[in-house]
Structure formats: C-alpha cells, structure tokens
Write a protein that holds these residues in place. Sequence first.
Motif, PDB file in Angstrom:
ATOM      1  N   ALA A  71      31.349  29.299   3.180  1.00 45.03           N
ATOM      2  CA  ALA A  71      31.472  28.035   3.913  1.00 45.03           C
ATOM      3  C   ALA A  71      30.839  28.140   5.301  1.00 45.03           C
ATOM      4  O   ALA A  71      30.143  27.216   5.734  1.00 45.03           O
ATOM      5  CB  ALA A  71      32.944  27.635   4.022  1.00 45.03           C
ATOM      6  N   LEU A  72      31.049  29.247   5.994  1.00 49.04           N
ATOM      7  CA  LEU A  72      30.428  29.428   7.312  1.00 49.04           C
ATOM      8  C   LEU A  72      28.911  29.439   7.216  1.00 49.04           C
ATOM      9  O   LEU A  72      28.224  28.825   8.039  1.00 49.04           O
ATOM     10  CB  LEU A  72      30.922  30.726   7.959  1.00 49.04           C
ATOM     11  N   ALA A  73      28.384  30.132   6.208  1.00 50.70           N
ATOM     12  CA  ALA A  73      26.933  30.149   6.010  1.00 50.70           C
ATOM     13  C   ALA A  73      26.431  28.735   5.714  1.00 50.70           C
ATOM     14  O   ALA A  73      25.382  28.318   6.222  1.00 50.70           O
ATOM     15  CB  ALA A  73      26.564  31.099   4.874  1.00 50.70           C
ATOM     16  N   GLY A  74      27.186  27.983   4.918  1.00 50.72           N
ATOM     17  CA  GLY A  74      26.812  26.611   4.610  1.00 50.72           C
ATOM     18  C   GLY A  74      26.790  25.733   5.848  1.00 50.72           C
ATOM     19  O   GLY A  74      25.846  24.965   6.064  1.00 50.72           O
ATOM     20  N   ILE A  75      27.806  25.857   6.675  1.00 51.63           N
ATOM     21  CA  ILE A  75      27.865  25.065   7.914  1.00 51.63           C
ATOM     22  C   ILE A  75      26.697  25.422   8.820  1.00 51.63           C
ATOM     23  O   ILE A  75      26.038  24.535   9.382  1.00 51.63           O
ATOM     24  CB  ILE A  75      29.216  25.283   8.629  1.00 51.63           C
ATOM     25  N   ALA A  76      26.418  26.722   8.969  1.00 47.58           N
ATOM     26  CA  ALA A  76      25.303  27.157   9.820  1.00 47.58           C
ATOM     27  C   ALA A  76      23.975  26.610   9.298  1.00 47.58           C
ATOM     28  O   ALA A  76      23.148  26.125  10.077  1.00 47.58           O
ATOM     29  CB  ALA A  76      25.261  28.677   9.891  1.00 47.58           C
ATOM     30  N   LEU A  77      23.766  26.666   7.978  1.00 47.34           N
ATOM     31  CA  LEU A  77      22.515  26.156   7.406  1.00 47.34           C
ATOM     32  C   LEU A  77      22.387  24.641   7.587  1.00 47.34           C
ATOM     33  O   LEU A  77      21.288  24.136   7.830  1.00 47.34           O
ATOM     34  CB  LEU A  77      22.420  26.514   5.926  1.00 47.34           C
ATOM     35  N   VAL A  78      23.485  23.928   7.461  1.00 51.32           N
ATOM     36  CA  VAL A  78      23.430  22.473   7.625  1.00 51.32           C
ATOM     37  C   VAL A  78      23.156  22.103   9.085  1.00 51.32           C
ATOM     38  O   VAL A  78      22.346  21.220   9.367  1.00 51.32           O
ATOM     39  CB  VAL A  78      24.740  21.816   7.128  1.00 51.32           C
ATOM     40  N   LEU A  79      23.802  22.789  10.017  1.00 54.40           N
ATOM     41  CA  LEU A  79      23.705  22.403  11.431  1.00 54.40           C
ATOM     42  C   LEU A  79      22.485  22.978  12.145  1.00 54.40           C
ATOM     43  O   LEU A  79      21.847  22.279  12.930  1.00 54.40           O
ATOM     44  CB  LEU A  79      24.981  22.808  12.166  1.00 54.40           C
ATOM     45  N   VAL A  80      22.179  24.249  11.928  1.00 51.33           N
ATOM     46  CA  VAL A  80      21.067  24.911  12.629  1.00 51.33           C
ATOM     47  C   VAL A  80      20.274  25.780  11.649  1.00 51.33           C
ATOM     48  O   VAL A  80      20.361  27.007  11.678  1.00 51.33           O
ATOM     49  CB  VAL A  80      21.561  25.753  13.826  1.00 51.33           C
ATOM     50  N   PRO A  81      19.485  25.159  10.801  1.00 46.70           N
ATOM     51  CA  PRO A  81      18.816  25.927   9.753  1.00 46.70           C
ATOM     52  C   PRO A  81      17.724  26.883  10.245  1.00 46.70           C
ATOM     53  O   PRO A  81      17.537  27.946   9.668  1.00 46.70           O
ATOM     54  CB  PRO A  81      18.227  24.851   8.846  1.00 46.70           C
ATOM     55  N   GLN A  82      16.999  26.518  11.280  1.00 45.26           N
ATOM     56  CA  GLN A  82      15.826  27.297  11.686  1.00 45.26           C
ATOM     57  C   GLN A  82      16.148  28.763  11.999  1.00 45.26           C
ATOM     58  O   GLN A  82      15.461  29.646  11.492  1.00 45.26           O
ATOM     59  CB  GLN A  82      15.118  26.629  12.873  1.00 45.26           C
ATOM     60  N   PRO A  83      17.160  29.084  12.807  1.00 42.36           N
ATOM     61  CA  PRO A  83      17.434  30.511  13.061  1.00 42.36           C
ATOM     62  C   PRO A  83      17.842  31.268  11.794  1.00 42.36           C
ATOM     63  O   PRO A  83      17.474  32.426  11.619  1.00 42.36           O
ATOM     64  CB  PRO A  83      18.586  30.499  14.070  1.00 42.36           C
ATOM     65  N   ILE A  84      18.552  30.604  10.904  1.00 45.09           N
ATOM     66  CA  ILE A  84      18.966  31.241   9.651  1.00 45.09           C
ATOM     67  C   ILE A  84      17.745  31.500   8.772  1.00 45.09           C
ATOM     68  O   ILE A  84      17.624  32.575   8.161  1.00 45.09           O
ATOM     69  CB  ILE A  84      20.000  30.377   8.901  1.00 45.09           C
ATOM     70  N   VAL A  85      16.828  30.555   8.714  1.00 39.73           N
ATOM     71  CA  VAL A  85      15.595  30.726   7.937  1.00 39.73           C
ATOM     72  C   VAL A  85      14.798  31.909   8.496  1.00 39.73           C
ATOM     73  O   VAL A  85      14.307  32.760   7.739  1.00 39.73           O
ATOM     74  CB  VAL A  85      14.753  29.432   7.951  1.00 39.73           C
ATOM     75  N   GLU A  86      14.679  31.990   9.808  1.00 41.72           N
ATOM     76  CA  GLU A  86      13.915  33.079  10.428  1.00 41.72           C
ATOM     77  C   GLU A  86      14.540  34.441  10.134  1.00 41.72           C
ATOM     78  O   GLU A  86      13.830  35.388   9.777  1.00 41.72           O
ATOM     79  CB  GLU A  86      13.806  32.847  11.932  1.00 41.72           C
TER      80      GLU A  86
END
Length: 137
Positions: A71-86
């Motif tokens: 769920a935390l990973a999902g929230i992070a991807l929904v709200l701020v995807p760019q740093p997670i993608v990098e």
Amino acid sequence: MLRKLLIAFGIFEIANPQPVIDACERIGLENPEDARLRPRALWGARLEGALFVWVLARRESGATIANRLLALAGIALVLVPQPIVEVSQQLVYENVDELETKPWVDPAARLLGALYLTVAALSTIGSDESNEDATVN
C-alpha cells in the motif's frame, strides 16, 4: 474474480517474469531493445509476483506488513511517480543513461500504484468465499 485474476498474474510473474518485464519495457521505453537488465531484475519481478500471491491468497483479512508495504508503494507511485521510476530503473538496468523513457511513464507508474493499492485493498476484505457467504446470509 479480480482476486483470482491477480493471483494468477502473480503466479505467472513468479514462473516467467521475462514477458512481464518485456511488456513494461515496451510501454515505458522508446528504445527497449537497448535495455540491459541487471541479473537481479528477474528476481525483483518474481518478488513482486510473490507479494501479490501472498497478500491475496491469505485466508485471514487484515493488514500485514507485506500488505502495508504494498500500500505504501502504491501511494508513493500514485502521488510522486518520477523518483520511484528513477530508483527502479537504477535497480533494474545496467545502462540507465542510454535509455529513453516515453512521455507516459509517469501515468503508467500511477496506474501501477493504483494496482498495488487494489491488491492491498482486496487483501483486507478476506477471501472470495467468505465474502460470498456474507452476502448470502
């Protein structure tokens, strides 16, 4: 039904992660043929599949550590995807500087986050059988 479909996807990803990675590369990269996977990339995909199966196949409802992390990973991807993608690209590819992302990588990452949140939500409502019994009674 959605729970069973996602469990099947997780099992497929555990058994054969390369087609999943290939599909993600076609979606997100302008030059997927240039991508050089790190050796641990396949294991990361398998881990994602195992996490889906683990949180969805459990018979008890309620939040577990795995569910909360998903769920935390999902929230992070929904709200701020760019740093997670990098960060993900750094973990998965040896040649990140040579790869060109498509303009819809961030929206696609947000959809992945929504998928993670869906899996986490489905895992908290118990099994399909218990839900059907509750609606019949």
